[in-house]
Design an enzyme around this catalytic site. Structure first.
Site, mmCIF file in Angstrom:
data_model
loop_
_atom_site.group_PDB
_atom_site.id
_atom_site.type_symbol
_atom_site.label_atom_id
_atom_site.label_comp_id
_atom_site.label_asym_id
_atom_site.label_seq_id
_atom_site.Cartn_x
_atom_site.Cartn_y
_atom_site.Cartn_z
ATOM 1 N N GLU A 55 0.863 -1.174 -0.032
ATOM 2 C CA GLU A 55 0.112 0.131 -0.062
ATOM 3 C C GLU A 55 0.786 1.356 0.001
ATOM 4 O O GLU A 55 0.529 2.057 -0.814
ATOM 5 C CB GLU A 55 -0.745 -0.068 1.151
ATOM 6 C CG GLU A 55 -2.223 -0.904 0.941
ATOM 7 C CD GLU A 55 -1.963 -2.482 1.245
ATOM 8 O OE1 GLU A 55 -0.739 -2.715 1.689
ATOM 9 O OE2 GLU A 55 -2.816 -3.244 0.897
ATOM 10 N N HIS B 138 -10.556 -6.665 9.000
ATOM 11 C CA HIS B 138 -11.285 -6.527 7.676
ATOM 12 C C HIS B 138 -12.713 -5.798 7.998
ATOM 13 O O HIS B 138 -13.383 -5.572 6.921
ATOM 14 C CB HIS B 138 -11.484 -7.668 6.866
ATOM 15 C CG HIS B 138 -10.327 -8.292 6.558
ATOM 16 N ND1 HIS B 138 -9.737 -9.222 7.458
ATOM 17 C CD2 HIS B 138 -9.451 -8.796 5.573
ATOM 18 C CE1 HIS B 138 -8.775 -9.843 7.162
ATOM 19 N NE2 HIS B 138 -8.497 -9.615 5.918
#
Lengths: 391, 334
Positions: free
Chosen positions: B68, B137
């Site tokens: 990322e 998540h």
């Protein structure tokens, strides 16, 4: 033309409901006449007028709940005789107050209710816009019982006024609220100091026994009457305990009107005045006490009896505790407590004897007096009780 | 491709609306390209970009390594160099690996360069819980990004916002994050045929009401609307405000609503402490205190990592029943 206003029947009263008019327009009234009945947290009180003249106009209808100070009626031709202040200043009778008292910073005037009002910001603003006293709204319907906008609107629209006349008599939960407010204020504002003294009642008990032996049951007196009289006479020696502390200053009272604490069945407490306690005979005091107790329990006292006490005396009686230290009823500056009369060992001339004893207590306002004055006062009460025949 | 037919109201999923927005951006501006993990061959983990690789080719639909920090940093650089990158981070949970690029670079470069560089970067991320994918998540961290001056934070909840907010985001010369709630992708809605654009600066009164304001955004909007229906059945008329963006916050719409209803519940899937709902509540307290006729209340997620087990996850997240109960208590205390 003078105004007859909703009286404040005690430090804790903010509003009252007019439940009965005993006069009508055109009636002539004189000072001391009972003209109306007002429902307060302490029950229905007969309200006296201290004006002389003719009732010209009745402004508040039966059933209306209005704040203290609201004009209830107009009196034509009144000489403007103002209602007597609850306390007559006794300027001449007293030495100048000690310097330290004179310099004490004035207390802010207490107008806010002593338990913080739960009201939403919107409701408070609306009440202000309507010039409404939100403390008049007894029951809020908001979160945690808070007063909200709808309650103010309902109140303003007169729904509360249109309600059927308030029930006459005592509402004990209301009274509990009133006691809570007054006592919280007292504990918050008044720096109490406490003294106690054990007093030998041998002479007093013997005297009462002899006195009562010759009397019919109605005429017999209780030890409490001696306590009351002794407490009153001792105040003549210590006038700084008798009066009111208001707006940062002590206002002594030239008269001694003792508020006699009466506990009510089912709970609650009220302390109406026995006027000029020090000048009444024991028999008169006994009659006054009987009458007050009966009327207090009926919820049927007069306005002057609630507004005029200059000090309170509480006597717990036969079933009470051995001693009681009271909480001062504002704006008074002292409360005297008499515990249960108990038989205890007592030293007389180096010998131990069984004597009836009572613990006398004083709770007093430290802003006005110190323990020295309080001690002298208790000593005076004890001394006076040794000569019951002179009371 | 199922592009909307001209002049006809179209019913589509939120996912489809997101895809059409991306497609429109790719078609209308050659500087636009997409970048992210699995967005090309796999079609994106929520299938938003499915089919775009075939249509636009590898130059413009770029699969990236699992890094990322690297690909968000590349997006910052591309934006500085004049491109219009749209970077997808699979979920907000993983964006923490790119925090430095977002918070320290994308946000500060326009400021620290004295305005010489603009960063017209758009970052899309999924957010929120409800999919039974456990603690790592399921977070709702959009409130964190709303803390950062220099960022625009958008939270499209409806099909039309999913379809048209991207255009406004690309037009902003500063970095913009678009949060798409994971539970919304399958939700269907109608897209008015004549609609071409939404403006991104204002919240929206999604449903008008007079008794209480339910203030929310993103995935909680539909729970709030359902709660409003339930409240209506009890005679409580709730207004539902969709914030649509968390930064800058449209305070005026909030305050106007609260001034009307005088009560509010803020529904936020983030945790209560230090949340965007705390910010909203404080603004109301600061600027509309005297309008209030009830305490401010919030329905937030339980302050715990979001659990995997369905009943526990449901218990953690704001639910319709809770919103109804809290609102009812403010309007009609028992």
């Amino acid at each position: 033309m003078s105004a007859f206003k909703m009286p404040a029947l005690g430090a804790d009263m903010e509003a009252g409901t007019l439940v009965e008019w005993l006069v009508k327009p055109g009636d002539r009234v004189k000072s001391g006449d009972v003209v109306a009945v007002v429902e307060t947290q302490k029950g229905a009180i007969e309200v006296e007028i201290f004006l002389e003249g003719v009732v010209s106009n009745i402004l508040v209808p039966v059933g209306a709940r209005v704040p203290v100070g609201t004009v209830l009626a107009q009196i034509e031709g009144a000489e403007g005789a103002a209602p007597p202040p609850p306390l007559e200043p006794a300027a001449a009778a007293l030495k100048p107050a000690p310097q330290v008292l004179a310099q004490a910073p004035p207390m802010p005037a207490i107008t806010a209710p002593s338990s913080r009002l739960k009201i939403t910001p919107a409701a408070r603003r609306r009440a202000t816009a309507l010039s409404l006293d939100p403390t008049m709204i007894v029951k809020g319907t908001g979160v945690e019982g808070s007063i909200r906008l709808a309650d103010v609107e309902t109140y303003a629209s007169g729904a509360k006024l249109a309600r059927c006349p308030a029930k006459i008599g005592l509402d004990l939960s209301q009274m509990r609220q009133a006691i809570a407010a007054a006592m919280s204020r007292s504990k918050r504002e008044i720096p109490h100091y406490y003294l106690t003294e054990t007093v030998d009642l041998h002479a007093a008990s013997t005297w009462i026994e002899r006195y009562n032996a010759e009397k019919t049951p109605v005429e017999r007196i209780l030890p409490a009457v001696l306590f009351l009289k002794a407490a009153a006479l001792a105040l003549r020696e210590q006038p700084h305990l008798n009066g009111a502390y208001e707006n940062g200053a002590f206002i002594p009272s030239s008269s001694i009107h003792i508020g006699w604490a009466i506990s009510l069945r089912g709970g609650g407490l009220i302390a109406p005045a026995i006027r000029d306690t020090d000048r009444k005979s024991l028999a008169e005091l006994m009659a006054a006490m009987r009458d007050l107790v009966e009327r207090a329990r009926r919820g049927n006292l007069r306005s002057s009896e609630l507004t005029s006490p200059t000090i309170t005396v509480t006597s717990v009686g036969d079933r009470g505790a051995e001693s009681v230290t009271g909480v001062i009823y504002p704006p008074q500056v002292a409360i005297v407590g008499f515990g249960r009369v108990v038989a205890r060992p007592w030293v007389v001339d180096g010998r131990i004897e069984s004597h009836p004893l009572v613990t006398v207590s004083l709770a007093a306002d430290h802003r006005v007096t110190d323990g020295h004055i309080g001690g002298l006062y208790l000593a005076a009460v004890g001394r006076l009780l040794q000569e019951p025949d002179k009371l | 491709m199922n592009a909307p037919q001209a002049n006809a109201a179209a019913r589509m999923t939120y996912r489809e609306a997101c895809k059409q927005a991306l497609r429109e951006a790719l078609l209308s501006d050659p500087r636009v390209f997409l970048m992210g993990e699995d967005i090309g061959r796999y079609g994106g983990c929520y299938a938003v970009t499915k089919g775009l690789l075939e249509e636009f080719g590898e130059e413009r639909i770029r699969d990236t390594p699992l890094s990322e920090s690297a690909f968000v940093g590349a997006g910052v650089g591309a934006a500085m160099a004049g491109m219009r990158p749209i970077v997808e981070i699979m979920t907000v949970n993983f964006s923490l690996l790119a925090l430095d690029q977002i918070v320290n670079n994308a946000v500060t470069i326009p400021h620290m360069s004295g305005g010489q560089f603009a960063i017209p970067l758009v970052i899309r991320m999924a957010t929120g819980g409800g999919r039974r994918v456990a603690a790592q998540h399921s977070r709702s961290l959009e409130g964190w990004y709303a803390h950062i001056p220099g960022l625009r934070v958008l939270t499209p909840a409806t099909v039309e916002d999913a379809r048209f907010m991207l255009k406004g985001a690309l037009a902003d010369p500063n970095p913009v994050i678009i949060f798409e709630h994971v539970m919304l992708y399958n939700m269907e809605g109608d897209l008015p045929s004549d609609m071409k654009v939404v403006e991104i600066a204002h919240a929206k009164v999604h449903r008008a009401g007079r008794d209480i304001s339910l203030i929310t955004y993103g995935g909680s909007l539909f729970k709030a609307l359902e709660a409003a229906d339930a409240l209506a059945a009890e005679g409580i008329d709730a207004e539902v405000i969709d914030l649509r963006g968390l930064r800058p916050l449209d305070t005026k719409t909030i305050l106007d609503s609260v001034a009307k209803t005088r009560r509010c519940v803020i529904i936020d899937e983030g945790w209560r402490s230090g949340s965007i709902s705390a910010e909203i509540g404080m603004r109301i307290a600061e600027e509309a205190f005297f309008e209030l006729d009830a305490p401010l209340r919030r329905v937030c997620s339980r302050e715990a990592p979001i659990p995997f087990a369905a009943h526990l996850e449901d218990a953690c997240l704001p639910q319709v029943a809770t919103i109804v109960a809290v609102a009812r208590e403010l309007v009609r205390p028992s």
